[in-house]
Design a protein around this motif. Structure first.
Motif, PDB file in Angstrom:
ATOM      1  N   ARG A  61     -24.249  35.796  -8.541  1.00 19.06           N
ATOM      2  CA  ARG A  61     -25.113  35.815  -9.729  1.00 19.06           C
ATOM      3  C   ARG A  61     -26.477  35.204  -9.429  1.00 19.06           C
ATOM      4  O   ARG A  61     -27.517  35.727  -9.832  1.00 19.06           O
ATOM      5  CB  ARG A  61     -24.450  35.031 -10.871  1.00 19.06           C
ATOM      6  CG  ARG A  61     -23.408  35.787 -11.677  1.00 19.06           C
ATOM      7  CD  ARG A  61     -22.929  34.926 -12.830  1.00 19.06           C
ATOM      8  NE  ARG A  61     -24.031  34.573 -13.745  1.00 19.06           N
ATOM      9  CZ  ARG A  61     -23.977  33.563 -14.605  1.00 19.06           C
ATOM     10  NH1 ARG A  61     -22.897  32.780 -14.657  1.00 19.06           N
ATOM     11  NH2 ARG A  61     -25.009  33.309 -15.401  1.00 19.06           N
ATOM     12  N   ILE A  62     -26.482  34.089  -8.715  1.00 16.91           N
ATOM     13  CA  ILE A  62     -27.738  33.405  -8.370  1.00 16.91           C
ATOM     14  C   ILE A  62     -28.601  34.306  -7.497  1.00 16.91           C
ATOM     15  O   ILE A  62     -29.810  34.469  -7.734  1.00 16.91           O
ATOM     16  CB  ILE A  62     -27.433  32.072  -7.662  1.00 16.91           C
ATOM     17  CG1 ILE A  62     -26.769  31.085  -8.635  1.00 16.91           C
ATOM     18  CG2 ILE A  62     -28.704  31.474  -7.060  1.00 16.91           C
ATOM     19  CD1 ILE A  62     -26.106  29.905  -7.949  1.00 16.91           C
ATOM     20  N   LEU A  63     -28.001  34.917  -6.489  1.00 18.52           N
ATOM     21  CA  LEU A  63     -28.768  35.755  -5.576  1.00 18.52           C
ATOM     22  C   LEU A  63     -29.326  36.986  -6.286  1.00 18.52           C
ATOM     23  O   LEU A  63     -30.478  37.380  -6.055  1.00 18.52           O
ATOM     24  CB  LEU A  63     -27.895  36.164  -4.383  1.00 18.52           C
ATOM     25  CG  LEU A  63     -27.397  35.010  -3.493  1.00 18.52           C
ATOM     26  CD1 LEU A  63     -26.507  35.538  -2.391  1.00 18.52           C
ATOM     27  CD2 LEU A  63     -28.561  34.217  -2.913  1.00 18.52           C
ATOM     28  N   GLU A  64     -28.528  37.590  -7.143  1.00 23.46           N
ATOM     29  CA  GLU A  64     -28.991  38.759  -7.889  1.00 23.46           C
ATOM     30  C   GLU A  64     -30.184  38.397  -8.775  1.00 23.46           C
ATOM     31  O   GLU A  64     -31.182  39.121  -8.835  1.00 23.46           O
ATOM     32  CB  GLU A  64     -27.855  39.324  -8.732  1.00 23.46           C
ATOM     33  CG  GLU A  64     -28.217  40.590  -9.488  1.00 23.46           C
ATOM     34  CD  GLU A  64     -27.027  41.197 -10.217  1.00 23.46           C
ATOM     35  OE1 GLU A  64     -27.169  42.326 -10.728  1.00 23.46           O
ATOM     36  OE2 GLU A  64     -25.959  40.547 -10.277  1.00 23.46           O
ATOM     37  N   ALA A  65     -30.094  37.248  -9.449  1.00 18.15           N
ATOM     38  CA  ALA A  65     -31.182  36.826 -10.339  1.00 18.15           C
ATOM     39  C   ALA A  65     -32.434  36.503  -9.540  1.00 18.15           C
ATOM     40  O   ALA A  65     -33.550  36.861  -9.941  1.00 18.15           O
ATOM     41  CB  ALA A  65     -30.734  35.615 -11.155  1.00 18.15           C
TER      42      ALA A  65
END
Length: 468
Positions: A61-65
């Protein structure tokens, strides 16, 4: 460049985040201050927000954001690196992997753990099976396994097993990419070299599988010699004795042990150059005989020291590798160091030559290892620092004599630990980090493909001071 941290926080609701400037600055640092050059260049470097995921899903989730918002991501293990590997030169998000700290499986000959697991905790989990990790840094009690793989190269155990670069010392890595939709990849065999010692520039290490070795209650010994070259020859010869099981062989020139190993000082007579050795109990008698044959003075032997006498002493490996530098800096803040290799088969002659020429200013510290299957030694000599120009002259003199320097006063892969562009790691970055958001500033070949190393200029990431 300003990043939209408010939008990022909104996308990452439910994930542990921290944007208190003091705490962010604290988690944006490592032991870069061992180098006066890096202390000058990197002292003001800080991220903008810390994220501490507790699962692979949160990492994704962090990387996608971050990809969607164009926010740089710098992964952090435990922050025990020495040359800014985990420092966020472009600001953005510091990805604190300490929440992924589980040991997932212990099996005969191998262990599987999350990247944030502390190496000492991995060994604790393996101990009941009579096994331990093959290799660890001197920061064993605080370093994470993922950080060791991403930023380290070898350490305690390398005298027997070689370094992380040797095939078989990393079994498998599970990583995440930084793309619009991050992928999970499994790497094994020589594929692990794509991300090992890449400073997290081309993938986030999530999980590791490492080989194990038989565990021992290692005997710690300090052997003294009147002559440094004799001490080095003893350590080299002992390294070649495969039947004497060992985990550490360090040589440290006088007066460094006497000046800086404060809690061991009563065991360290003036003028004695010392060999630090960790030996398996089953090899104790053989080690004693070998030491006597060489005329070594047994200054300390943990098997013979009383419990009360040994209480309060740090582990011997915390006198070796870069803990030697740390102990010196605690006494003399003007000290710094180098990282060198004395190539086989001329290692002893090169040690003698450079110590004769520069020994007062650059006292010797050798770590004997198995390198490409041969016993030789790395150097972590201390440097009595005066100014940066003199430091560069000392480095140039080593190189002129055929002693490669892996420059710990540079924060890029090419100028420091690798000494050149790794084409495989660069190609992999193009696949896994197409926007160049992973740990910007650490891979020159990505940041500035036309940079000419032949000029001798130092690469400087935009915004960092070039002034000495």
């Amino acid at each position: 460049m300003a990043h939209d941290i408010a939008a990022l926080k909104a996308r990452l609701a439910g994930i542990a985040l921290e944007d208190n400037p003091a705490l962010v600055r604290q988690k944006s640092r490592d032991f870069f201050w061992y180098s006066p050059t890096l202390k000058r260049q990197l002292d003001t470097v800080a991220g903008e927000i810390i994220a501490t995921p507790s699962s692979e899903g949160e990492v994704l989730r962090i990387l996608e954001a971050c990809f969607a918002l164009g926010i740089p991501v710098t992964p952090r293990g435990a922050g025990t690196g020495n040359y800014g590997q985990a420092m966020p030169l472009a600001g953005g998000l510091v990805l604190d992997m300490s929440g992924l700290d589980k040991v997932l499986e212990v099996a005969p000959g191998r262990v599987r753990a999350q990247a944030g697991a502390i190496i000492a905790d991995i060994d604790t989990a393996c101990r009941s099976s009579g096994q331990e990790v093959r290799l660890h840094p001197s920061t064993y009690r605080t370093a994470s396994i993922g950080g060791f793989i991403a930023g380290g190269s070898g350490g305690v155990g390398s005298i027997t097993w070689g370094g992380l670069r040797d095939l078989g010392n990393i079994i498998r890595l599970r990583i995440a990419t930084l793309e619009a939709t991050p992928r999970l990849l499994e790497l094994s065999g020589e594929e692990v070299e794509k991300v090992a010692h890449a400073y997290g520039t081309n993938g986030i290490i999530l999980e590791v599988e490492m080989p194990l070795a038989p565990a021992y209650d290692w005997i710690e010994a300090i052997i003294g010699f009147e002559d440094l070259n004799r001490a080095a020859a003893f350590a080299n010869a002992l390294g070649e004795q495969d039947a004497i099981l060992k985990k550490l062989l360090s040589v440290i020139a006088a007066p460094l042990p006497q000046d800086y190993f404060l809690r061991h000082r009563k065991y360290l007579p003036a003028g004695q150059h010392v060999v630090l050795a960790m030996i398996a109990p089953i090899a104790s008698a053989a080690f004693d005989s070998f030491t006597a044959r060489w005329g070594g003075n047994v200054l300390f032997h943990s098997d013979r020291a009383g419990t009360e006498e040994a209480r309060g002493l740090p582990p011997l490996y915390e006198l070796a590798w870069n803990h030697t530098t740390l102990r010196a800096l605690r006494v003399d803040p003007a000290i710094t160091y180098l990282q060198t290799l004395y190539p086989f088969p001329d290692q002893l002659a090169l040690v003698a030559r450079i110590h004769e020429e520069l020994g007062d200013e650059v006292p010797a510290h050798l770590e004997f290892v198995r390198f490409d299957g041969k016993i030789t030694c790395f150097g972590l000599p201390l440097v009595r620092f005066t100014d940066e120009a003199r430091l560069e002259a000392i480095i140039a003199r080593h190189e002129a004599l055929g002693i490669p320097v892996f420059n710990p006063h540079r924060y890029t892969l090419e100028e420091g630990g690798m000494k050149q562009t790794d084409a495989v790691q660069l190609a992999f970055k193009r696949e896994t980090d197409p926007a160049g958001l992973l740990n910007p500033g650490k891979m020159i070949a990505w940041e500035n493909p036309d940079f000419d190393f032949a000029t001798g200029r130092t690469y400087l990431f935009p915004g960092l001071s070039a002034q000495a």
